[in-house]
Design an enzyme around this catalytic site. Structure first.
Site, PDB file in Angstrom:
ATOM      1  N   LYS A 166       0.890  -1.176   0.000  1.00  0.00           N
ATOM      2  CA  LYS A 166       0.000   0.000   0.000  1.00  0.00           C
ATOM      3  C   LYS A 166       0.921   1.216   0.000  1.00  0.00           C
ATOM      4  O   LYS A 166       1.425   1.622   1.033  1.00  0.00           O
ATOM      5  CB  LYS A 166      -0.883  -0.026   1.240  1.00  0.00           C
ATOM      6  CG  LYS A 166      -2.153   0.805   1.170  1.00  0.00           C
ATOM      7  CD  LYS A 166      -1.978   2.244   0.788  1.00  0.00           C
ATOM      8  CE  LYS A 166      -1.858   3.230   1.918  1.00  0.00           C
ATOM      9  NZ  LYS A 166      -1.651   4.627   1.428  1.00  0.00           N
ATOM     10  N   GLU A 212       8.200   0.939  12.071  1.00  0.00           N
ATOM     11  CA  GLU A 212       9.333   1.874  11.933  1.00  0.00           C
ATOM     12  C   GLU A 212       8.724   3.263  11.994  1.00  0.00           C
ATOM     13  O   GLU A 212       8.101   3.704  11.019  1.00  0.00           O
ATOM     14  CB  GLU A 212      10.038   1.671  10.584  1.00  0.00           C
ATOM     15  CG  GLU A 212      10.587   0.284  10.353  1.00  0.00           C
ATOM     16  CD  GLU A 212      11.801  -0.036  11.207  1.00  0.00           C
ATOM     17  OE1 GLU A 212      12.419   0.893  11.749  1.00  0.00           O
ATOM     18  OE2 GLU A 212      12.116  -1.227  11.327  1.00  0.00           O
ATOM     19  N   CYS A 215      13.339  10.410   8.850  1.00  0.00           N
ATOM     20  CA  CYS A 215      12.955  10.020  10.210  1.00  0.00           C
ATOM     21  C   CYS A 215      14.156  10.021  11.162  1.00  0.00           C
ATOM     22  O   CYS A 215      14.011  10.311  12.338  1.00  0.00           O
ATOM     23  CB  CYS A 215      12.289   8.662  10.199  1.00  0.00           C
ATOM     24  SG  CYS A 215      13.241   7.451   9.295  1.00  0.00           S
ATOM     25  N   GLU A 232       8.390  15.634  16.464  1.00  0.00           N
ATOM     26  CA  GLU A 232       9.029  15.484  15.161  1.00  0.00           C
ATOM     27  C   GLU A 232       8.414  16.496  14.196  1.00  0.00           C
ATOM     28  O   GLU A 232       7.215  16.458  13.919  1.00  0.00           O
ATOM     29  CB  GLU A 232       8.796  14.067  14.647  1.00  0.00           C
ATOM     30  CG  GLU A 232       9.550  13.782  13.376  1.00  0.00           C
ATOM     31  CD  GLU A 232       9.299  12.373  12.856  1.00  0.00           C
ATOM     32  OE1 GLU A 232       8.136  11.939  12.840  1.00  0.00           O
ATOM     33  OE2 GLU A 232      10.279  11.724  12.462  1.00  0.00           O
TER      34      GLU A 232
HETATM   35  P1  NDP Z   1       1.686   8.361   7.975  1.00  0.00           P
HETATM   36  O1  NDP Z   1       1.808   7.552   9.206  1.00  0.00           O
HETATM   37  O2  NDP Z   1       0.647   9.391   7.903  1.00  0.00           O
HETATM   38  O3  NDP Z   1       1.447   7.411   6.697  1.00  0.00           O
HETATM   39  C1  NDP Z   1       2.267   6.315   6.388  1.00  0.00           C
HETATM   40  C2  NDP Z   1       1.472   5.317   5.589  1.00  0.00           C
HETATM   41  O4  NDP Z   1       0.419   4.789   6.398  1.00  0.00           O
HETATM   42  C3  NDP Z   1       0.788   5.924   4.355  1.00  0.00           C
HETATM   43  O5  NDP Z   1       0.799   4.977   3.309  1.00  0.00           O
HETATM   44  C4  NDP Z   1      -0.615   6.166   4.866  1.00  0.00           C
HETATM   45  O6  NDP Z   1      -1.601   6.246   3.839  1.00  0.00           O
HETATM   46  C5  NDP Z   1      -0.828   4.927   5.726  1.00  0.00           C
HETATM   47  N1  NDP Z   1      -1.901   5.062   6.719  1.00  0.00           N
HETATM   48  C6  NDP Z   1      -2.502   6.190   7.178  1.00  0.00           C
HETATM   49  N2  NDP Z   1      -3.473   5.882   8.070  1.00  0.00           N
HETATM   50  C7  NDP Z   1      -3.485   4.521   8.177  1.00  0.00           C
HETATM   51  C8  NDP Z   1      -4.252   3.601   8.951  1.00  0.00           C
HETATM   52  N3  NDP Z   1      -5.207   4.004   9.808  1.00  0.00           N
HETATM   53  N4  NDP Z   1      -3.994   2.290   8.817  1.00  0.00           N
HETATM   54  C9  NDP Z   1      -3.018   1.845   7.982  1.00  0.00           C
HETATM   55  N5  NDP Z   1      -2.274   2.675   7.210  1.00  0.00           N
HETATM   56  C10 NDP Z   1      -2.492   3.990   7.314  1.00  0.00           C
HETATM   57  O7  NDP Z   1       3.133   8.926   7.753  1.00  0.00           O
HETATM   58  P2  NDP Z   1       3.645   9.875   6.621  1.00  0.00           P
HETATM   59  O8  NDP Z   1       3.339   9.288   5.288  1.00  0.00           O
HETATM   60  O9  NDP Z   1       3.175  11.243   6.904  1.00  0.00           O
HETATM   61  O10 NDP Z   1       5.236   9.744   6.820  1.00  0.00           O
HETATM   62  C11 NDP Z   1       5.923  10.496   7.724  1.00  0.00           C
HETATM   63  C12 NDP Z   1       6.180   9.743   9.018  1.00  0.00           C
HETATM   64  O11 NDP Z   1       6.876   8.537   8.777  1.00  0.00           O
HETATM   65  C13 NDP Z   1       7.059  10.520   9.972  1.00  0.00           C
HETATM   66  O12 NDP Z   1       6.528  10.507  11.262  1.00  0.00           O
HETATM   67  C14 NDP Z   1       8.378   9.772   9.945  1.00  0.00           C
HETATM   68  O13 NDP Z   1       9.164   9.893  11.052  1.00  0.00           O
HETATM   69  C15 NDP Z   1       7.945   8.393   9.713  1.00  0.00           C
HETATM   70  N6  NDP Z   1       9.036   7.630   9.115  1.00  0.00           N
HETATM   71  C16 NDP Z   1       9.680   6.656   9.843  1.00  0.00           C
HETATM   72  C17 NDP Z   1      10.761   5.967   9.326  1.00  0.00           C
HETATM   73  C18 NDP Z   1      11.438   4.870  10.069  1.00  0.00           C
HETATM   74  O14 NDP Z   1      12.069   4.016   9.438  1.00  0.00           O
HETATM   75  N7  NDP Z   1      11.373   4.793  11.366  1.00  0.00           N
HETATM   76  C19 NDP Z   1      11.266   6.266   8.004  1.00  0.00           C
HETATM   77  C20 NDP Z   1      10.531   7.293   7.328  1.00  0.00           C
HETATM   78  C21 NDP Z   1       9.442   7.931   7.876  1.00  0.00           C
HETATM   79  P3  NDP Z   1      -1.969   7.626   3.089  1.00  0.00           P
HETATM   80  O15 NDP Z   1      -1.440   7.441   1.735  1.00  0.00           O
HETATM   81  O16 NDP Z   1      -3.450   7.728   3.137  1.00  0.00           O
HETATM   82  O17 NDP Z   1      -1.309   8.729   3.843  1.00  0.00           O
END
Ligand code: NDP
Length: 473
Positions: A170, A245, A279, A377
């Protein structure tokens, strides 16, 4: 304009069951750059059924067969790499040299690493009377964010393929193009039908359908902490394994003996890379109080030297991913000013000369660790400098965070750097820089529970079976 309105299910590009589309916005121009389809739980059901069917045979393939498959993908990935970079530039605004360089290189790096690991990995091991087998966990739901699109997808897909798992990806709505091209790469490489599937759409619909699905064995998620928490709750009823993650607020400790010109400048420029949307970015720069004035000067010079502009031009930093992300970052910059943090570079609004596009000024504050800008963050090009009195104080500040993803320590005295690295409560810490595809990556505390990259990344997708009595007593 890109129109990517089909999903990839059971070895074919197919239309969604219920047609519904969404526009994708280019953050550099704020104009529509294309269209994707938004799937529904019914599309997820089809993808999961295909993955379940394929698991029966793919899980029984030999490591050698999977190795050959990954090697075929290597050639196809290399052929399309430039195209992937162009897509990343358009979907999330990374400058072309970054998008066509480090962004896509991270994808090929995870592929190469999965191949290297698979060549020597022992799936079976005898211990006394027992055979310990590592077996693929099953059907995996892979949910990824937009910030490093190829890194985030490839760090999951290739170890999962190496393990013998089948999967449904996804991708993020904000960065869907590169994932679509990756699906084409896997298709052209002859990945067996149903082994890899992709459904685009909203996280709250497609992500939730995967997390709650009876026939999905594992979710691997990279993204924000609140969504990670929700996924864990959604997955609880079906007792799935959930690899998380999540975010970070990593500290970069500059030791007293470090060259400030090199290390403060490096840490500041590093924070601005990828528009601060990393991140593990070192978003808290911890420096000796005794050298604060020199540090401010070095950080301001480095931030002011970061050129900002159109990703197709010759600039170091592009826009942030979306208008809503721009607004969130502006809110944090305002909050920093309200809290009384000292603004050393950047500040509110767009950089001079840019009146359109999601561009943020490379911003540096001097603050304290209790400020909101030091605790949450921001996920944008905003650095907070915090002073420390001695090394114990630096370690105390670094560890005073809900997150525990990364950390950095810079200094001439390697023993002192190593000593600090032992005391920091994070999943990774970089001593005077460095890069290693085989080093495990993941978080302590609220930064998650998984370990990706290298051999640890393969373990994420494996179950452990004990066959007791394999050898007679
Ligand atoms: P989100 O958590 O908003 O979204 C991540 C993914 O989850 C997207 O594909 C999103 O879909 C999906 N999603 C949203 N809601 C749900 C749900 N209820 N159930 C299942 N999936 C869902 O994060 P961002 O995309 O805004 O990314 C930024 C964040 O990611 C930051 O907090 C960052 O720190 C973290 N991150 C962590 C990393 C790590 O390795 N630890 C690496 C990189 C980023 P949709 O397309 O609808 O948004």
């Amino acid at each position: 304009m890109r129109n990517y309105t089909q999903f990839y299910i059971d070895g074919r590009f197919v239309d969604p069951i219920t047609p519904r589309t969404a526009e994708v916005i280019n953050p550099a121009t704020e104009a529509v750059s294309g269209t994707i389809s938004l799937g529904s739980p019914a599309d997820v059901d089809l993808a999961v059924a295909a993955a379940r069917k394929a698991f029966a045979s793919y899980s029984q393939t030999s490591a050698q067969e999977r190795l050959e498959l990954l090697q075929t993908i290597q050639a196809e990935y290399a052929r399309r790499e430039e195209e992937l970079g162009e897509a990343i530039m358009e979907e999330m605004g990374a400058p072309r040299p970054l998008a066509c360089g480090f962004h896509t290189m991270l994808g090929s790096g995870h592929l190469n690493t999965a191949i290297e690991v698979l060549k020597t990995f022992k799936f079976e091991e005898e211990r006394g009377v027992t055979l310990i087998r590592k077996e693929p966990i099953g059907v995996c739901g892979l949910i990824t964010p937009w910030n490093w699109p190829m890194n985030q997808t490839c760090v999951k897909i290739f170890p999962a393929l190496a393990a013998g798992c089948t999967m449904i990806l996804k991708p993020p709505q904000l960065a869907p193009y590169s994932a679509q091209i990756l699906a084409e790469i896997l298709h052209e490489s002859g990945v067996p039908a149903g082994v890899f599937n992709m459904v685009q759409g909203k996280g709250s619909e497609i992500g939730t359908a995967l997390s709650t699905h009876e026939d999905v064995d594992m979710i691997s998620f990279t993204g924000s902490e609140p969504v990670g928490v929700q996924i864990q709750k959604d997955a609880a009823d079906t007792v799935k394994r959930v690899g998380l993650e999540l975010g970070g607020k990593s500290a970069w400790i500059v030791l007293d003996d470090a060259s400030l010109a090199t290390h403060v400048a490096g840490a500041t420029a590093g924070m601005m890379g990828n528009s601060g949307q990393t991140c593990s970015a070192g978003s808290r720069l911890l420096v000796p109080n005794s050298r604060m004035e020199e540090v401010k000067k070095a950080a301001a010079e480095a931030a002011n030297a970061v050129t900002v502009g159109d990703p197709t031009g010759n600039f170091a930093m592009g826009p942030v991913v979306s208008k809503s992300q721009y607004d969130i970052i502006q809110g944090y910059i305002e909050k920093g000013l309200e809290e009384g943090a000292e603004l050393v570079a950047g500040g509110p609004g767009r950089p001079e000369g840019l009146d359109k596009g999601c561009y943020v000024k490379p911003t540096v504050f001097v603050g304290t660790n209790d400020m909101v800008i030091s605790r949450e963050e921001i996920f944008g090009p905003v650095l907070v400098i915090i002073g420390y009195d001695d090394l114990d104080h630096a370690v105390e500040i670094a560890n005073d965070s809900n997150f525990g993803l990364g950390g950095y320590v810079s200094g001439e005295d390697l023993d002192a750097c190593r000593e600090v690295s032992r005391k920091i409560r994070t999943g990774a810490i970089w001593v005077n820089g460095g890069f290693d595809f085989h080093a495990p990556f993941g978080g302590y505390k609220r930064s998650g529970n998984g370990r990706e990259w290298g051999e640890y990344g393969l373990h994420e997708y494996l179950e452990v079976k004990a066959v007791i009595g394999w050898n007679p007593a």
